[in-house]
Design an enzyme around this catalytic site. Structure first.
Site, PDB file in Angstrom:
ATOM      1  N   HIS A   1      36.945  39.228  37.590  1.00  0.00           N
ATOM      2  CA  HIS A   1      37.716  39.107  38.843  1.00  0.00           C
ATOM      3  C   HIS A   1      38.928  38.368  38.300  1.00  0.00           C
ATOM      4  CE1 HIS A   1      38.457  37.008  42.951  1.00  0.00           C
ATOM      5  NE2 HIS A   1      38.775  38.225  42.927  1.00  0.00           N
TER       6      HIS A   1
ATOM      7  N   CYS B   1      38.851  50.723  47.694  1.00  0.00           N
ATOM      8  CA  CYS B   1      39.536  49.359  47.726  1.00  0.00           C
ATOM      9  C   CYS B   1      39.277  48.754  46.005  1.00  0.00           C
ATOM     10  CB  CYS B   1      39.325  48.560  48.657  1.00  0.00           C
ATOM     11  SG  CYS B   1      37.871  47.743  48.843  1.00  0.00           S
TER      12      CYS B   1
END
Length: 535
Positions: free
Chosen positions: A179, A491
């Site tokens: 992330h 996405c």
């Protein structure tokens, strides 16, 4: 990019490294002395308070910290460095800490070696006062620029460094799909991960080439290597300049098939750049950082103010807000929100996303109300994360409808389902009946399908979108969306992979949402392709 190394670790704040004129050195020494005196006063007050309460063990620690504060090896040597090297107090203090920690690292006795943590804590106190009393730094200014090198960096670290003006980061640990690195890509911060042993090979101030395009770095580059990379940097600037023309073009294939090219955002600061790039909207706004950047859990009003600024900045383009997606991976925030500790052993598959929000509906309702109030200033969608059952979508929609009624919101708010769990794909036909749109989160979909942690570099050979199961799951999701005529977008990081653009185009996806630095590249690539319907 070519820059100088500054090592960084969590809890070790980023500092400016500034060379000072001779006439400023005395004042700089006074800054450091004042910070030391402030810490000494703090320690004396804490010492007296704890003695009064009869707590003697903590008192011993404070006494040790006070002795370290008065040790000439720390402060006096730092004061000398300011004058000798003509540098700012923060840099001098950091350099002296590095020297002392290196001495402790050579001690064989484990207990004594661990005492370097006490020195670091004292320095952290001094540094806090220095950085608090000094003029506020809007950016890290250095020539050549600073490249931060760390063992690992959290998403918050990445954001903090970016906001200070960092120009690049390198981590020893982590996978390319972690992330933190996804965030770095999104904000255009050059980053490398999995650079084993780099901390042992480099020192603060070393010259370094960071080549994020090719995934490599060069320590102590020769003059020839610097010249070659400077030419490469200039060539890349030309390429980026050529891409700018696509900020004004429609997102369509060569034969006129339109597919939105949207942005994944996390910060207010990114919205202006998104508009300048001509994105077709925000396909994913991660709301977690609004919660993580505040000391306290943001109230409904605080959230509304943040969301309103994002919506206004996007000038009429749709903003899709993903509801809060946290769990045991952020234990402190989880405890603040829920009032209890996270007890699960696997946060990625535990109480997170919509599961957590439905457990604490007050948190969900406050966020939904804030988003709805922001919808007065532009188009918004609500995206529900970590869905595995139709009942979860129904429950969220009921809360959205109730909040709309309470607030008198009459405009239509689309509530979409994030498809990131294989189980959700298996019931996509049913989920499509209770959703206004689908958004396929390929990062987690790949992770959960292949049982491979996307942040684990040892699993990088397993974590691959090329596994045939991934395309099959995407096709199943798109088919279910088309059956009920609801929009479907991608996405995840796969949206920014040009090798997949033709596949997504032919499948008939409504749009792709990606990091800002990929928008123009994908739009240009799309303009060269021809839509061929998959039968």
């Amino acid at each position: 990019m070519i820059g100088r190394v500054q090592k960084f670790s969590s809890g070790r704040p980023a500092i400016s490294e500034i060379h000072l004129p001779t006439e400023a050195l005395e004042k700089e020494q006074s800054r450091l002395s004042s910070a030391v005196q402030a810490v000494l006063q703090e320690l004396n007050a804490e010492h007296a308070h704890l003695l009064g309460l009869g707590h003697h063990d903590p008192v011993l620690i404070l006494e040790a910290h006070r002795m370290l504060l008065l040790d000439p090896e720390l402060v006096d040597k730092a004061l000398e460095l300011i004058v000798r090297e003509k540098i700012n107090a923060e840099w001098a203090l950091r350099r002296q800490l590095d020297v002392i920690e290196a001495v402790f690292d050579c001690i064989e006795d484990e207990y004594l070696r661990s005492k370097k943590n006490d020195v670091a804590q004292v320095v952290h106190r001094i540094m806090s006062h220095l950085m608090g009393h000094a003029p506020r730094l809007e950016s890290i200014q250095s020539d050549p620029p600073i490249i931060f090198v760390a063992d690992d960096l959290s998403p918050s670290d990445i954001v903090s460094l970016w906001r200070l003006g960092a120009t690049g980061v390198i981590c020893q640990q982590g996978g390319v799909n972690a992330h933190s690195i996804i965030i770095a890509r999104g904000i255009g911060l050059p980053a490398l991960v999995g650079s084993n042993e780099i901390l042992c090979q480099l020192h603060d101030g070393d010259l370094l080439i960071l080549d994020a395009e090719r995934g490599c770095w060069i320590a102590h580059p020769t003059v020839k290597e610097q010249g070659q990379y400077q030419a490469f940097i200039e060539a890349m600037d030309v390429v980026r300049g050529d891409l700018k023309q696509f900020s004004k073009r429609s997102s369509q294939s060569r034969n006129g098939y339109h597919m939105d090219v949207m942005a994944n955002l996390e910060f207010r600061e990114e919205a202006e750049l998104a508009v300048a790039l001509g994105v077709d909207g925000v396909g994913l706004f991660r709301t977690e950082f609004i919660f993580m950047q505040d000391v306290e859990i943001p109230s409904e009003i605080r959230q509304y103010q943040q969301y309103r600024e994002i919506v206004k900045a996007m000038s009429g383009s749709v903003v899709t807000f993903r509801l809060l997606d946290i769990g045991g991976d952020k234990p402190a925030l989880f405890q603040q929100l829920s009032g209890c500790h996270y007890n699960g052993e696997n946060p990625a598959m535990g109480l997170r996303g919509v599961r957590m929000l439905l457990q604490w509906p007050a948190v969900l309702k406050a966020q939904v109300r804030a988003i709805l109030r922001a919808s007065e200033y532009g188009r918004v969608n609500i995206l529900v994360p970590m869905v595995t059952n139709c009942s979860e979508m129904i429950a969220v929609r009921e809360i959205v409808n109730a909040c709309c009624k309470e607030l008198g919101v009459s405009n239509t708010i689309s509530v979409g389902c994030m498809i990131e769990v294989p189980g959700a794909v298996m019931i996509a036909d049913d989920l499509a009946e209770v959703s206004d749109f689908f958004s396929i989160g390929t990062n987690d979909l790949i992770q959960y399908t292949l049982a491979a942690d996307r942040g684990d570099e040892d699993m990088s050979y397993v974590y691959s979108p090329e596994h045939p199961a991934i395309l099959q799951l995407i096709k199943m999701t798109v088919k279910a969306a088309h059956k009920t005529s609801i929009p479907v977008t991608i996405c995840g990081e796969l949206a920014a992979n040009p090798e997949w653009t033709q596949v997504f185009l032919n499948l008939g996806l409504t749009g792709l949402s990606m990091s800002l630095n990929s928008v123009l590249m994908i739009r240009r690539h799309l303009s060269k392709l021809e839509y061929k319907e998959v039968t």
